[in-house]
Design an enzyme around this catalytic site. Structure first.
Site, PDB file in Angstrom:
ATOM      1  N   SER A  39      76.345 -25.357  24.921  1.00 13.27           N
ATOM      2  CA  SER A  39      75.806 -24.207  25.644  1.00 13.27           C
ATOM      3  C   SER A  39      74.865 -24.735  26.722  1.00 13.27           C
ATOM      4  O   SER A  39      75.255 -25.586  27.510  1.00 13.27           O
ATOM      5  CB  SER A  39      75.098 -23.257  24.669  1.00 13.27           C
ATOM      6  OG  SER A  39      74.608 -22.106  25.343  1.00 13.27           O
ATOM      7  N   HIS A  66      79.558 -22.324  26.614  1.00 14.58           N
ATOM      8  CA  HIS A  66      79.128 -20.976  26.939  1.00 14.58           C
ATOM      9  C   HIS A  66      78.964 -20.846  28.450  1.00 14.58           C
ATOM     10  O   HIS A  66      78.135 -21.519  29.056  1.00 14.58           O
ATOM     11  CB  HIS A  66      77.789 -20.664  26.272  1.00 14.58           C
ATOM     12  CG  HIS A  66      77.883 -20.535  24.789  1.00 14.58           C
ATOM     13  ND1 HIS A  66      76.784 -20.294  23.989  1.00 14.58           N
ATOM     14  CD2 HIS A  66      78.939 -20.621  23.946  1.00 14.58           C
ATOM     15  CE1 HIS A  66      77.166 -20.230  22.715  1.00 14.58           C
ATOM     16  NE2 HIS A  66      78.465 -20.421  22.674  1.00 14.58           N
ATOM     17  N   ASP A 158      75.445 -20.901  17.529  1.00 16.94           N
ATOM     18  CA  ASP A 158      76.906 -20.838  17.537  1.00 16.94           C
ATOM     19  C   ASP A 158      77.497 -22.160  17.049  1.00 16.94           C
ATOM     20  O   ASP A 158      77.083 -23.233  17.470  1.00 16.94           O
ATOM     21  CB  ASP A 158      77.396 -20.545  18.963  1.00 16.94           C
ATOM     22  CG  ASP A 158      78.854 -20.106  18.999  1.00 16.94           C
ATOM     23  OD1 ASP A 158      79.421 -19.834  17.920  1.00 16.94           O
ATOM     24  OD2 ASP A 158      79.411 -20.021  20.112  1.00 16.94           O
TER      25      ASP A 158
END
Length: 269
Positions: A39, A66, A158
């Site tokens: 991310s 992401h 995540d």
């Protein structure tokens, strides 16, 4: 009076030994698949990983970063500048190939089914999506011992839930050392599960991946039923206790070259 037609004889059923040989041959031709989740700060970490990873490793890589949803992503073009591997934008139905990198479209979720890429529109609103978890779940279920998950720099958690499925099916998970990550939220969340095999700098990941992919356990897991049993128990045990996971560490280490046997609490392949 008509001529009677002879019924075609049915092929003899395959023996257990024949099925085992076919499965073994299929596994030999199937690459280990490495799913990489990142991310914030992940682009630089991914570039570093691609730069240090040999182009002829025999592994397939899926990158899931992401990003703001967009029908067109430049990820494949950008990452291709940093590796000799073929870098491609993931497409529906494509079968994974060794020595290839697949980038996930920002506006799609990616799963694996029978070694092929499956893309779908996200069902969760932005900010609530956990695409790395979804990838890792399908990766563990589809590739089993051939599955490897990697968590790099990023905020949030995540991947921490999905990696459990990788471990439960006999695969392993690597995490970027938090002190080397621009953002350590995702790495630390993964570590908190108690199921991560290696926490290490990116530069040291290729050696672990190559040794794991070549390990006899990966190519013939039937010889290591105890490893699978402990993998399932470890995933179910979770971070609430370390006994199955510690035993799994020791057993995996005993399968490696004695000259490179891992100390207690780490995995060596």
């Amino acid at each position: 009076m008509g001529v009677k037609r002879r019924r075609a004889s049915k092929p003899a059923p395959r023996t257990a030994a024949q099925r085992a040989r076919e499965l073994s041959a299929k596994r030999e031709s199937s690459p280990c698949v490495v799913g990489i989740g990142a991310s914030a700060g992940g682009f630089d970490a991914l570039v570093e990983f691609l730069q240090v990873m040999p182009a002829n490793s025999g592994l397939a890589f899926i990158i899931l970063q992401h990003l703001s949803p967009s029908p067109r992503s430049l990820s494949a073009e950008l990452f291709s500048r940093h590796t000799a591997m073929s870098v491609r934008a993931a497409q529906e139905g494509v079968r994974l190939q060794a020595n290839c990198v697949y980038t996930t479209p920002a506006d799609r979720d990616l799963r694996l089914k029978d070694g092929r890429i499956r893309l779908s529109k996200p069902t969760e609103a932005r900010g609530r999506r956990l695409p790395v978890d979804q990838l890792f779940r399908s990766l563990g279920q589809d590739r089993r011992e051939l599955a490897v998950g990697i968590i790099l720099s990023g905020t949030g958690s995540d991947g921490a839930l999905g990696l459990k499925e990788i471990v439960a099916n006999g695969g392993i998970v690597l995490v970027q050392a938090p002190e080397s990550a621009q953002f350590d939220g995702m790495p630390r969340s993964a570590m908190a599960t108690g199921l991560v095999a290696h926490v290490l700098p990116i530069a040291k990941m290729p050696r672990v991946l190559l040794n794991y992919a070549r390990h006899a356990y990966v190519r013939n897991p039937a010889r290591s039923p105890r490893v699978r049993e402990l993998a399932i128990r470890s995933a179910n045990f979770g971070a609430g206790g370390s006994r199955p996971w510690a035993e799994l560490h020791r057993l995996q280490a005993s399968h490696a070259d004695p000259a490179h046997r891992a100390p207690h609490g780490t995995l060596e392949y």
